[in-house]
Scaffold this motif. Structure first.
Motif, PDB file in Angstrom:
ATOM      1  N   LYS A  36      54.204  41.902  30.913  1.00 15.71           N
ATOM      2  CA  LYS A  36      55.727  41.231  30.557  1.00 15.71           C
ATOM      3  C   LYS A  36      55.862  39.876  30.854  1.00 15.71           C
ATOM      4  O   LYS A  36      56.516  40.224  32.206  1.00 15.71           O
ATOM      5  N   ILE A  37      55.504  39.065  31.136  1.00 14.24           N
ATOM      6  CA  ILE A  37      55.715  37.686  30.910  1.00 14.24           C
ATOM      7  C   ILE A  37      56.672  37.205  30.032  1.00 14.24           C
ATOM      8  O   ILE A  37      56.655  36.704  29.351  1.00 14.24           O
ATOM      9  N   GLY A  38      57.983  37.075  30.051  1.00 12.37           N
ATOM     10  CA  GLY A  38      58.900  36.374  28.923  1.00 12.37           C
ATOM     11  C   GLY A  38      58.788  37.111  27.545  1.00 12.37           C
ATOM     12  O   GLY A  38      59.277  38.616  27.659  1.00 12.37           O
ATOM     13  N   GLU A  39      58.179  36.960  26.742  1.00  9.16           N
ATOM     14  CA  GLU A  39      58.158  37.238  25.148  1.00  9.16           C
ATOM     15  C   GLU A  39      57.203  37.802  25.502  1.00  9.16           C
ATOM     16  O   GLU A  39      56.161  38.728  24.570  1.00  9.16           O
ATOM     17  N   ASP A  40      56.356  37.677  26.172  1.00 13.37           N
ATOM     18  CA  ASP A  40      54.543  37.624  25.521  1.00 13.37           C
ATOM     19  C   ASP A  40      54.415  39.312  26.748  1.00 13.37           C
ATOM     20  O   ASP A  40      54.583  39.046  28.080  1.00 13.37           O
ATOM     21  N   VAL A  41      53.486  39.699  26.555  1.00 10.44           N
ATOM     22  CA  VAL A  41      52.708  41.158  27.219  1.00 10.44           C
ATOM     23  C   VAL A  41      50.651  40.396  27.411  1.00 10.44           C
ATOM     24  O   VAL A  41      50.431  40.899  26.618  1.00 10.44           O
ATOM     25  N   LEU A  42      51.003  40.295  28.214  1.00 12.44           N
ATOM     26  CA  LEU A  42      49.258  40.191  29.470  1.00 12.44           C
ATOM     27  C   LEU A  42      48.802  41.258  29.170  1.00 12.44           C
ATOM     28  O   LEU A  42      49.170  41.932  30.380  1.00 12.44           O
ATOM     29  N   LYS A  43      47.663  40.890  28.843  1.00 16.60           N
ATOM     30  CA  LYS A  43      46.872  42.525  28.514  1.00 16.60           C
ATOM     31  C   LYS A  43      45.661  42.178  29.225  1.00 16.60           C
ATOM     32  O   LYS A  43      45.121  43.229  30.181  1.00 16.60           O
ATOM     33  N   GLU A  44      45.056  41.020  29.178  1.00 11.17           N
ATOM     34  CA  GLU A  44      42.780  40.784  29.425  1.00 11.17           C
ATOM     35  C   GLU A  44      43.113  41.328  30.687  1.00 11.17           C
ATOM     36  O   GLU A  44      44.020  39.941  31.566  1.00 11.17           O
ATOM     37  N   VAL A  45      42.600  41.515  31.702  1.00  8.93           N
ATOM     38  CA  VAL A  45      42.059  41.335  33.561  1.00  8.93           C
ATOM     39  C   VAL A  45      40.838  41.076  33.194  1.00  8.93           C
ATOM     40  O   VAL A  45      39.846  41.630  32.659  1.00  8.93           O
ATOM     41  N   VAL A  46      40.646  39.445  34.413  1.00  3.28           N
ATOM     42  CA  VAL A  46      39.468  39.090  34.703  1.00  3.28           C
ATOM     43  C   VAL A  46      39.335  39.190  36.450  1.00  3.28           C
ATOM     44  O   VAL A  46      40.442  39.405  36.436  1.00  3.28           O
ATOM     45  N   LEU A  47      38.674  40.575  36.805  1.00  2.00           N
ATOM     46  CA  LEU A  47      39.012  40.793  38.178  1.00  2.00           C
ATOM     47  C   LEU A  47      37.714  39.884  38.748  1.00  2.00           C
ATOM     48  O   LEU A  47      36.350  39.231  37.712  1.00  2.00           O
ATOM     49  N   ARG A  48      37.352  39.848  39.826  1.00  2.00           N
ATOM     50  CA  ARG A  48      35.581  39.283  41.072  1.00  2.00           C
ATOM     51  C   ARG A  48      35.887  39.826  42.469  1.00  2.00           C
ATOM     52  O   ARG A  48      36.521  41.199  42.646  1.00  2.00           O
ATOM     53  N   GLU A  49      34.337  40.300  42.769  1.00  5.02           N
ATOM     54  CA  GLU A  49      34.148  40.688  43.910  1.00  5.02           C
ATOM     55  C   GLU A  49      35.309  39.583  45.189  1.00  5.02           C
ATOM     56  O   GLU A  49      35.382  38.686  44.920  1.00  5.02           O
ATOM     57  N   MET A  50      35.007  40.877  45.877  1.00  2.00           N
ATOM     58  CA  MET A  50      36.290  40.062  47.101  1.00  2.00           C
ATOM     59  C   MET A  50      35.077  39.552  47.806  1.00  2.00           C
ATOM     60  O   MET A  50      33.696  39.538  47.861  1.00  2.00           O
ATOM     61  N   THR A  51      35.879  38.492  48.968  1.00  4.85           N
ATOM     62  CA  THR A  51      34.616  37.557  49.734  1.00  4.85           C
ATOM     63  C   THR A  51      35.015  38.430  51.110  1.00  4.85           C
ATOM     64  O   THR A  51      36.118  38.994  51.122  1.00  4.85           O
ATOM     65  N   ALA A  52      34.726  37.786  51.641  1.00  3.36           N
ATOM     66  CA  ALA A  52      34.801  38.010  53.790  1.00  3.36           C
ATOM     67  C   ALA A  52      36.236  37.018  53.521  1.00  3.36           C
ATOM     68  O   ALA A  52      37.277  37.929  54.287  1.00  3.36           O
ATOM     69  N   GLY A  53      36.700  35.938  53.339  1.00  2.42           N
ATOM     70  CA  GLY A  53      38.156  35.904  53.081  1.00  2.42           C
ATOM     71  C   GLY A  53      39.344  36.233  52.838  1.00  2.42           C
ATOM     72  O   GLY A  53      40.399  36.568  53.196  1.00  2.42           O
ATOM     73  N   ASP A  54      38.999  37.275  51.741  1.00  7.33           N
ATOM     74  CA  ASP A  54      39.823  37.832  50.758  1.00  7.33           C
ATOM     75  C   ASP A  54      40.441  39.042  51.692  1.00  7.33           C
ATOM     76  O   ASP A  54      41.025  39.396  51.802  1.00  7.33           O
ATOM     77  N   ILE A  55      39.057  39.775  52.771  1.00 14.04           N
ATOM     78  CA  ILE A  55      38.821  40.797  53.315  1.00 14.04           C
ATOM     79  C   ILE A  55      40.162  40.012  54.582  1.00 14.04           C
ATOM     80  O   ILE A  55      41.441  40.675  54.954  1.00 14.04           O
ATOM     81  N   LEU A  56      39.866  38.958  55.126  1.00 14.17           N
ATOM     82  CA  LEU A  56      40.617  38.569  57.014  1.00 14.17           C
ATOM     83  C   LEU A  56      41.882  38.375  56.226  1.00 14.17           C
ATOM     84  O   LEU A  56      42.941  38.266  56.940  1.00 14.17           O
ATOM     85  N   ASP A  57      42.023  37.749  54.912  1.00 18.58           N
ATOM     86  CA  ASP A  57      43.212  36.986  54.660  1.00 18.58           C
ATOM     87  C   ASP A  57      44.576  38.515  53.921  1.00 18.58           C
ATOM     88  O   ASP A  57      45.355  38.910  55.010  1.00 18.58           O
ATOM     89  N   ALA A  58      43.853  39.160  53.071  1.00 20.06           N
ATOM     90  CA  ALA A  58      44.504  40.814  53.176  1.00 20.06           C
ATOM     91  C   ALA A  58      45.074  41.574  54.079  1.00 20.06           C
ATOM     92  O   ALA A  58      45.752  42.344  54.623  1.00 20.06           O
ATOM     93  N   LYS A  59      44.179  41.778  55.458  1.00 23.30           N
ATOM     94  CA  LYS A  59      43.990  41.665  57.116  1.00 23.30           C
ATOM     95  C   LYS A  59      45.121  41.674  56.929  1.00 23.30           C
ATOM     96  O   LYS A  59      46.386  42.093  57.808  1.00 23.30           O
ATOM     97  N   GLU A  60      45.705  40.273  57.302  1.00 21.54           N
ATOM     98  CA  GLU A  60      46.387  39.686  58.232  1.00 21.54           C
ATOM     99  C   GLU A  60      48.216  39.739  57.364  1.00 21.54           C
ATOM    100  O   GLU A  60      48.751  40.095  58.035  1.00 21.54           O
ATOM    101  N   ASP A  61      47.066  40.049  55.995  1.00 19.21           N
ATOM    102  CA  ASP A  61      49.264  40.219  55.586  1.00 19.21           C
ATOM    103  C   ASP A  61      49.477  40.846  55.805  1.00 19.21           C
ATOM    104  O   ASP A  61      50.554  41.583  55.546  1.00 19.21           O
ATOM    105  N   ALA A  62      48.652  42.069  55.720  1.00 20.66           N
ATOM    106  CA  ALA A  62      48.824  43.840  55.750  1.00 20.66           C
ATOM    107  C   ALA A  62      49.371  44.354  57.838  1.00 20.66           C
ATOM    108  O   ALA A  62      49.996  44.803  57.008  1.00 20.66           O
ATOM    109  N   GLU A  63      49.471  43.098  58.280  1.00 22.53           N
ATOM    110  CA  GLU A  63      49.926  43.324  60.023  1.00 22.53           C
ATOM    111  C   GLU A  63      51.035  43.026  59.752  1.00 22.53           C
ATOM    112  O   GLU A  63      51.420  41.993  59.266  1.00 22.53           O
ATOM    113  N   LYS A  64      51.515  43.774  60.976  1.00 26.21           N
ATOM    114  CA  LYS A  64      53.404  43.803  61.185  1.00 26.21           C
ATOM    115  C   LYS A  64      53.471  44.059  62.695  1.00 26.21           C
ATOM    116  O   LYS A  64      52.276  44.936  63.054  1.00 26.21           O
ATOM    117  N   MET A  65      54.429  43.196  63.402  1.00 26.28           N
ATOM    118  CA  MET A  65      54.358  43.726  64.698  1.00 26.28           C
ATOM    119  C   MET A  65      55.614  44.784  64.567  1.00 26.28           C
ATOM    120  O   MET A  65      56.296  44.825  63.928  1.00 26.28           O
TER     121      MET A  65
END
Length: 119
Positions: free
Chosen positions: A13-42
């Motif tokens: 639900k976004i405002g009055e709209d209920v969004l239901k259609e999802v489009v997914l894609r294959e992961m990329t090497a960039g996705d993996i690297l960026d996700a790993k970086e964002d999942a790190e913490k000191m």
């Protein structure tokens, strides 16, 4: 595999709209690297500060990058938006992303064995 499109049961639900259609894609090497970086913490360990990666956060970060869009909301989807989904819808998105990931893994295995289907 190209993009995969499907509908959520409850939607986002976004405002009055209920969004239901999802489009997914294959992961990329960039996705993996960026996700790993964002999942790190000191964290402080006895030997001093170290970087650790949360497997749960890594999976979440990767999933939100694979979402091309939900309704008219373009990806990557913010973590705050993922948190607002009904658990059944989140599970559905994860299951569909897993299908894409498995297909990609099978394709990579085929390519590594030199069986490229004429490509």
């Amino acid at each position: 595999m190209a993009n995969l499109t499907f509908s959520l049961h409850y939607g986002l639900k976004i405002g009055e709209d209920v969004l239901k259609e999802v489009v997914l894609r294959e992961m990329t090497a960039g996705d993996i690297l960026d996700a790993k970086e964002d999942a790190e913490k000191m964290v402080l360990a006895p030997e001093g500060p170290v970087l650790v990666t949360s497997p749960t956060r890594f999976g979440t970060e990767l999933l939100r990058r694979q979402i091309v869009k939900i309704g008219n909301l373009s990806g990557p989807i913010a973590l705050s938006e993922l948190k607002r989904l009904h658990p059944a819808d989140l599970n559905m998105i994860q299951a569909k992303a897993d299908e894409i990931d498995i297909a990609l893994g099978l394709e990579l295995e085929r390519l590594s064995k030199g069986i490229d289907g004429g490509r």
